[in-house]
Motif scaffolding. Structure first.
Motif, mmCIF file in Angstrom:
data_model
loop_
_atom_site.group_PDB
_atom_site.id
_atom_site.type_symbol
_atom_site.label_atom_id
_atom_site.label_comp_id
_atom_site.label_asym_id
_atom_site.label_seq_id
_atom_site.Cartn_x
_atom_site.Cartn_y
_atom_site.Cartn_z
ATOM 1 N N TYR A 18 4.178 3.788 -0.985
ATOM 2 C CA TYR A 18 5.580 3.785 -1.414
ATOM 3 C C TYR A 18 6.068 5.132 -1.931
ATOM 4 O O TYR A 18 7.256 5.273 -2.218
ATOM 5 C CB TYR A 18 5.794 2.717 -2.489
ATOM 6 N N ALA A 60 11.979 2.268 0.211
ATOM 7 C CA ALA A 60 10.711 1.900 -0.407
ATOM 8 C C ALA A 60 10.636 0.436 -0.796
ATOM 9 O O ALA A 60 9.548 -0.141 -0.809
ATOM 10 C CB ALA A 60 10.481 2.772 -1.650
ATOM 11 N N SER A 85 7.417 0.185 4.629
ATOM 12 C CA SER A 85 7.821 1.358 3.851
ATOM 13 C C SER A 85 7.178 2.632 4.380
ATOM 14 O O SER A 85 7.838 3.668 4.509
ATOM 15 C CB SER A 85 7.463 1.146 2.378
#
Length: 652
Positions: A123, A271, A446
């Protein structure tokens, strides 16, 4: 004569120290003075010059100016600069972690560090822990929403098949388009009202709770419900159940993502959207699992009631999110200036979404990415269900004397065992699909978007659709179609859904809610209906369905690849320029002019393209320029004018 210490030390230790200091001639030297010359002879001036010439030549030829074996204090400067970003296992962690006394404590610390590295790799820096908690809190609403939907979705086709027959599924899909048309009208009417957007979760959640609860109790009835095993298209309960589940999946999911797009910016969305989808997929795995495990034990009707209870739980989680984090609408209507008269804007009503769709090609592109792939999915999905019906009907045939057998006409439906097996098969499909989707969403979405970028990620799903349809055309068996359908569904949730939601970032609030409602509700149902037209046309045999339906799917997939390239380019343009799709042209023009004014105020050059006489671009003391007094205004007036401009910029 040797100089004496003005403050002599007469202790025995001081005398010993003085005696220990001896000069080069063996004489005692003052211990409190130090020479500036060393005893070691250094290199001569000529040798230094020669060595410097050698180093210069070596630097020009070999690319380095360092001699081997040199001990300069500057030799390791570059290495230290490189190592600044390298994590230090001791300094980069709290001291308490390094003082673990037990083996278990040290093991847990190592596990924590590994998990932190994995979290950062997946992330990045765009999703800190505080933002992750906020994301999970909102995703809990999607958890119960998708969990309840997939539980009911696993029951949707078996209930309709048991009550009305499998042949009515294409007709039910077409009917659902007209049903959700009324739902979207009510939804847009509520958007125009003074009701807060988050309160719509309570309104629709309560409505669907009452509706699904009523259907559940009717399914327990002896003649209306599942106890009557004679399928007939005239049994209205099957149609109501099917259309209710279809409309719920459209309205509530569309409302959730509209709310998320308005409260999360693009940086956070890249994210966090994968985490939201992954959290929701946990619920979507649990829903079909409940159907697969307990449908034969407690009955389909009672499982239906569990789906109704999920409508209450999603309202509770949304209330918790609003209580903790509140609401922050992005790209909404700006606050009105009290010093200027308010502009009255006529409301377009329920048709405003269609107007925005017709006016902006960008919105049309979102529609294509959001909906047209469902034409392909509907064709493959119906092919799988036809193959599954034939397979389980052969495994558990309906024989004479059973309640599913009509002795007068000789027609027969599905036996109770075949219906249960078909239901379990659909539950297994839901489990496999959402497990794969969860894995891809949590560990892939992500990271893929951050490394490839949104523009490239948009191309992945339509390319996969084209490859899958070609494979189904070559190998049209039940479990090949099962695997193909699983891949399409999982990737649509893990890749297509997050990316198409991010496309709403450079849009206005009206596009996020009203145009999106038409796209997700009416557009999605319309695409399914279009796919049902294809399946209904070639439904005379599974072989004919595969041969002709796959051609339609290949054409649609090829168009979606072209559209994905177009939308990726437009998204980058609008994001860089700050253009908001759906806002008035005057509002976008004002923002553009203000941004240009900001750049001019920060720049040192003039706006008249006047070149300085001395040939430079900077203002010098010898440049002939007009000051504020020479231009006819005082310095105070010029400062007041700048303050007014800054106030306008801050307001926008």
């Amino acid at each position: 004569m040797a100089s004496r210490d003005p403050f002599p030390m007469t202790s025995k230790e001081a005398q010993n120290l003085e005696e220990s200091v001896v000069d080069g001639d063996g004489k005692v030297k003052d211990w409190n003075s130090m020479g500036t010359k060393t005893q070691v002879s250094g290199p001569s001036a000529s040798s230094i010059a020669k060595s410097r010439q050698a180093e210069s030549a070596q630097g020009l030829v070999g690319g380095t100016s360092k001699k081997s074996g040199s001990t300069s204090i500057y030799d390791d400067v570059d290495v230290e600069d490189v190592q600044e970003d390298v994590e230090d296992e001791f300094l980069d962690h709290p001291l308490s972690e390094s003082r673990a006394t037990t083996a278990l404590g040290r093991f847990l610390i190592q596990v924590q560090r590994v998990l932190q590295k994995i979290y950062h790799r997946l992330y990045g820096d765009d999703l800190p822990v505080s933002e992750m908690l906020r994301t999970l809190c909102l995703a809990s609403t999607l958890f119960f929403m998708i969990g309840g939907y997939w539980l009911l979705r696993s029951l949707k086709d078996p209930v309709l098949t048991a009550l009305c027959g499998v042949t009515v599924i294409p007709k039910a899909k077409m009917l659902s388009v007209f049903v959700v048309l009324g739902v979207v009208s009510i939804y847009n009417r509520l958007l125009d009202s003074d009701i807060a957007r988050h309160k719509l979760f309570y309104v629709f959640g309560s409505f669907y709770f009452c509706l699904f609860s009523a259907i559940s109790f009717l399914l327990m009835h002896d003649t209306i419900g599942l106890a009557n095993q004679q399928p007939s298209p005239s049994r209205i309960l099957g149609w109501i159940s099917y259309c209710s589940i279809e409309s719920f999946g459209s309205v509530m999911v569309s409302l959730f993502w509209s709310f998320a797009n308005s409260n999360f910016d693009y940086k956070t969305a890249k994210a966090s959207y994968g985490v939201m989808v992954a959290t929701a997929q946990i619920g979507s795995i649990i829903g079909p699992t409940v159907v697969n495990r307990y449908a034969n034990v407690v009955g389909v009707a009672k499982i239906y009631l569990v789906g109704a209870l999920c409508m209450l739980l999603l309202q509770g989680t949304m209330y918790m999110y609003i209580s903790i984090y509140g609401v922050s609408e992005r790209n909404g209507a700006p606050a009105a200036d009290a010093s200027q008269p308010a502009k009255k804007k006529e409301k377009a009503g329920v048709l405003e979404g269609l107007k925005l769709f017709w006016e902006f090609n960008y919105v049309k592109g979102i529609f294509a990415i959001s909906c047209l792939f469902m034409v392909e999915v509907t064709i493959v999905d119906y092919t799988m269900k036809v193959l599954a019906r034939d397979y389980f009907a052969g495994e558990y045939p309906c024989e004479a004397g059973m309640s599913c057998y009509n002795a007068v006409t000789g027609e027969h439906g599905m036996s109770q065992e075949s219906t249960a097996a078909f239901t379990a098969f659909m539950g297994l499909f839901g489990q496999a699909t959402n497990t794969l989707s969860f894995t891809l969403s949590l560990f892939g979405t992500s990271a893929v978007i951050r490394y490839l970028g949104l523009r490239t990620t948009l191309l992945l799903f339509p390319t996969l659709c084209l490859a899958v349809i070609i494979f189904v055309r070559l190998h049209p068996t039940l479990y090949v179609v099962f695997a193909a359908m699983m891949m399409l569904k999982a990737c649509s949730y893990a890749l297509n859904n997050p990316t198409k939601e991010m496309l709403y970032q450079p849009t206005s609030s009206a596009v996020k809610y009203k145009a999106k409602s038409w796209i997700d509700i009416f557009g999605a149902r319309g695409s399914k209906a279009l796919g049902s037209v294809v399946t209904n046309t070639f439904s005379d045999s599974a072989q004919n369905l595969v041969a002709n339906g796959s051609l339609v799917g290949m054409v649609v997939a090829s168009f979606l690849i072209w559209n994905a390239r177009f939308m990726g380019k437009k998204f980058d343009e609008y994001t860089e320029s700050g253009y908001i799709v759906g806002e008035d042209d005057d509002e976008n023009l004002d923002k553009e002019n203000l941004e240009m004014a900001i750049k001019q105020n920060k720049s040192k050059s003039t706006s008249c393209a006047i070149v300085d006489d001395d040939g430079d671009d900077d203002y010098d003391d010898d440049d002939d320029q007009l000051g504020p007094e020479e231009e006819g205004q005082s310095a105070e007036e010029d400062s007041h004018h700048d303050e007014e401009n800054n106030a306008k910029i801050a307001q926008v």
